[in-house]
Write an enzyme that holds these catalytic residues in place. Structure first.
Site, PDB file in Angstrom:
ATOM      1  N   HIS A  69       0.822  -1.218   0.000  1.00  0.00           N
ATOM      2  CA  HIS A  69       0.000   0.000   0.000  1.00  0.00           C
ATOM      3  C   HIS A  69       0.861   1.276   0.000  1.00  0.00           C
ATOM      4  CE1 HIS A  69      -3.486  -2.599   1.723  1.00  0.00           C
ATOM      5  NE2 HIS A  69      -3.558  -2.521   0.422  1.00  0.00           N
ATOM      6  N   THR A 101     -11.421  -5.296  -3.638  1.00  0.00           N
ATOM      7  CA  THR A 101     -10.415  -4.333  -3.213  1.00  0.00           C
ATOM      8  C   THR A 101     -11.021  -3.346  -2.228  1.00  0.00           C
ATOM      9  OG1 THR A 101      -8.613  -2.898  -3.955  1.00  0.00           O
ATOM     10  CG2 THR A 101     -10.729  -2.626  -5.102  1.00  0.00           C
ATOM     11  N   GLU A 226     -10.169 -17.039  10.539  1.00  0.00           N
ATOM     12  CA  GLU A 226      -8.754 -17.081  10.148  1.00  0.00           C
ATOM     13  C   GLU A 226      -7.895 -17.251  11.395  1.00  0.00           C
ATOM     14  OE1 GLU A 226      -7.696 -13.619   7.870  1.00  0.00           O
ATOM     15  OE2 GLU A 226      -6.053 -14.637   6.855  1.00  0.00           O
ATOM     16  N   ASP A 302      -4.320 -14.190  -2.620  1.00  0.00           N
ATOM     17  CA  ASP A 302      -3.341 -13.158  -2.980  1.00  0.00           C
ATOM     18  C   ASP A 302      -2.236 -13.827  -3.789  1.00  0.00           C
ATOM     19  OD1 ASP A 302      -4.321 -10.886  -1.102  1.00  0.00           O
ATOM     20  OD2 ASP A 302      -4.115 -12.580   0.255  1.00  0.00           O
TER      21      ASP A 302
HETATM   22  C1  6MZ Z   1      -4.218 -13.684   4.018  1.00  0.00           C
HETATM   23  N1  6MZ Z   1      -5.560 -13.523   4.335  1.00  0.00           N
HETATM   24  C2  6MZ Z   1      -6.240 -12.336   4.404  1.00  0.00           C
HETATM   25  N2  6MZ Z   1      -7.020 -12.136   5.497  1.00  0.00           N
HETATM   26  C3  6MZ Z   1      -7.675 -10.986   5.671  1.00  0.00           C
HETATM   27  N3  6MZ Z   1      -7.610  -9.952   4.802  1.00  0.00           N
HETATM   28  C4  6MZ Z   1      -6.851 -10.100   3.703  1.00  0.00           C
HETATM   29  C5  6MZ Z   1      -6.149 -11.298   3.431  1.00  0.00           C
HETATM   30  N4  6MZ Z   1      -5.516 -11.156   2.260  1.00  0.00           N
HETATM   31  C6  6MZ Z   1      -5.802  -9.890   1.812  1.00  0.00           C
HETATM   32  N5  6MZ Z   1      -6.587  -9.238   2.705  1.00  0.00           N
HETATM   33  C7  6MZ Z   1      -7.105  -7.844   2.635  1.00  0.00           C
HETATM   34  O1  6MZ Z   1      -6.897  -7.334   1.316  1.00  0.00           O
HETATM   35  C8  6MZ Z   1      -6.054  -6.160   1.360  1.00  0.00           C
HETATM   36  C9  6MZ Z   1      -5.181  -6.108   0.126  1.00  0.00           C
HETATM   37  O2  6MZ Z   1      -5.949  -5.875  -1.018  1.00  0.00           O
HETATM   38  P1  6MZ Z   1      -6.685  -4.476  -1.341  1.00  0.00           P
HETATM   39  O3  6MZ Z   1      -5.823  -3.365  -0.826  1.00  0.00           O
HETATM   40  O4  6MZ Z   1      -8.031  -4.527  -0.644  1.00  0.00           O
HETATM   41  O5  6MZ Z   1      -6.808  -4.457  -2.830  1.00  0.00           O
HETATM   42  C10 6MZ Z   1      -5.288  -6.321   2.666  1.00  0.00           C
HETATM   43  O6  6MZ Z   1      -4.814  -5.078   3.130  1.00  0.00           O
HETATM   44  C11 6MZ Z   1      -6.333  -6.956   3.590  1.00  0.00           C
HETATM   45  O7  6MZ Z   1      -7.196  -5.958   4.105  1.00  0.00           O
END
Ligand code: 6MZ
Ligand code: ZN
Length: 362
Positions: A69, A101, A226, A302
């Protein structure tokens, strides 16, 4: 049998975070250039270290998100990463992609939640290597039938957007995201997600916004289980979201509730294993839910952070749980039933999967 059938098989991705799916080469390029121009803005070696690390604790995962970010701060970069993420999923033969997102503010450059999502939409428009269908239409679009133009058939992907609420946000900020999602439904926004560091905040902070989203006809998906948090899991299941993600720390009572509710589960194998949310693949709840014929969807979470693709997740499941090509195809085809897009899209996808099913029989 084709060598890489997990790659060539059409797939449906329902759980991918935009900033977590940034191309690794792009992240390194942008982090390096930021490091050269503003030494204090980012620690490039830390990005490199975390991106190449095999196992990441949840704390490290969220450190990496903070670094990402810090790099992705302006509209043009948001547009660029969106374009690349779609190209990457399309090359992996994803035919329907629901990307999520968190709309962000960056006052120093005049970015607000609306302009952030506009930059994402701009990214969809700027993809040229594949056709991106993101505007909801009325009636059958026949989108996935090959459009032969001068003898060339172009690859196509159906795209829908989910807006995420981060567990660090306030009730008001969450409500702003829901209102934005409602305003942008005509541009393919189909739902709301609650994500972010599970060790942060209380999910009840977001209940008013989540209830409002549901009343207004938006779909809701929640990151749940989680980490160990029995009360939160129970309350989330009682809220009855359209889909749920993780389910790692579910207890007997939760499994019973989940199974009777038939809430589909978004399963991200590599993410769960690499963050130690599940001890090993042998004990992953995928097998339990699959045997119980509970609605399941394999997803990546991710791709950048966990160095994976949806094809690799399919291969991982096939190899780990002894599933063959036809079973994996059925898993992919069933995912169509849990998408957030309307029935027109669902019907198109059902027809498409039926039309390719004969190629999948062994
Ligand atoms: C590993 N498991 C996970 N658990 C919880 N939240 C997750 C995540 N993986 C991703 N994010 C969420 O997605 C954001 C990044 O994408 P965007 O900035 O939204 O596009 C992370 O900052 C978190 O808030
Ligand atoms: Zn997630």
């Amino acid at each position: 049998m084709e060598k890489n059938w997990c790659l060539s098989m059409p797939k449906v991705e329902l759980h991918a975070h935009l900033n977590g799916s940034i191309r690794v080469s792009t992240l390194l390029e942008l982090a390096k250039s930021l490091n050269e121009t503003q030494k204090d803005a980012i620690d490039f070696s830390q990005v490199e270290h975390l991106i190449t690390k095999c196992d990441l604790t949840l704390t490290e995962v969220f450190q990496l998100f903070d670094l990402i970010h810090n790099v992705i701060t302006d509209h043009n970069t948001v547009t660029r990463i969106t374009k690349e993420v779609i190209e990457d999923f399309a090359s992996d033969n994803v035919v329907y992609l629901e990307l999520r997102t968190t709309p962000k503010r960056n006052d120093s450059i005049g970015m607000n939640k609306r302009s952030y999502v506009d930059a994402v939409i701009e990214g969809l428009r700027s993809v040229s290597s594949v056709d991106v269908d993101f505007i909801p239409k009325t009636g059958d679009s026949k989108f996935l039938t090959n459009d032969k133009c001068n003898g060339n058939s172009r690859k196509r992907i159906i795209f829908r957007l989910i807006l995420s609420i981060d567990r660090r946000e306030t009730t008001e900020a969450a409500m702003e995201t829901v209102k934005l999602a409602l305003e942008m439904r005509h541009l393919g926004v189909v739902g709301i997600d609650l994500s972010g560091n599970p060790k942060t905040g209380e999910w009840t902070t977001y209940l008013p916004a989540l209830k409002f989203a549901r009343e207004q006809g938006l779909n809701v998906t929640l990151h749940s289980g989680e980490i160990r948090n029995s009360k939160e899991i129970k309350n989330m299941l009682e809220f009855h979201p359209q889909r749920i993600r993780h389910a790692c720390y579910f207890e007997d009572e939760h499994w019973r509730k989940l199974k009777s509710s038939k809430i589909p589960v978004e399963i991200c194998l590599t993410s769960n294993i690499r963050t130690f949310s599940v001890a090993s693949i042998e004990v992953h709840h995928f097998a339990y839910l699959y045997k119980a014929k509970h609605p399941l969807v394999l997803c990546t979470d991710d791709t950048c952070v966990f160095n994976t693709t949806l094809s690799e997740e399919y291969k991982y499941a096939a190899d780990s749980f002894g599933l063959g090509r036809w079973e994996m195809f059925e898993l992919s085809r069933n995912a169509v039933e849990y998408i957030f897009a309307d029935n027109g899209v669902k019907n198109d996808l059902r027809k498409y999967f039926n039309s390719v099913s004969k190629n999948m029989e062994v």
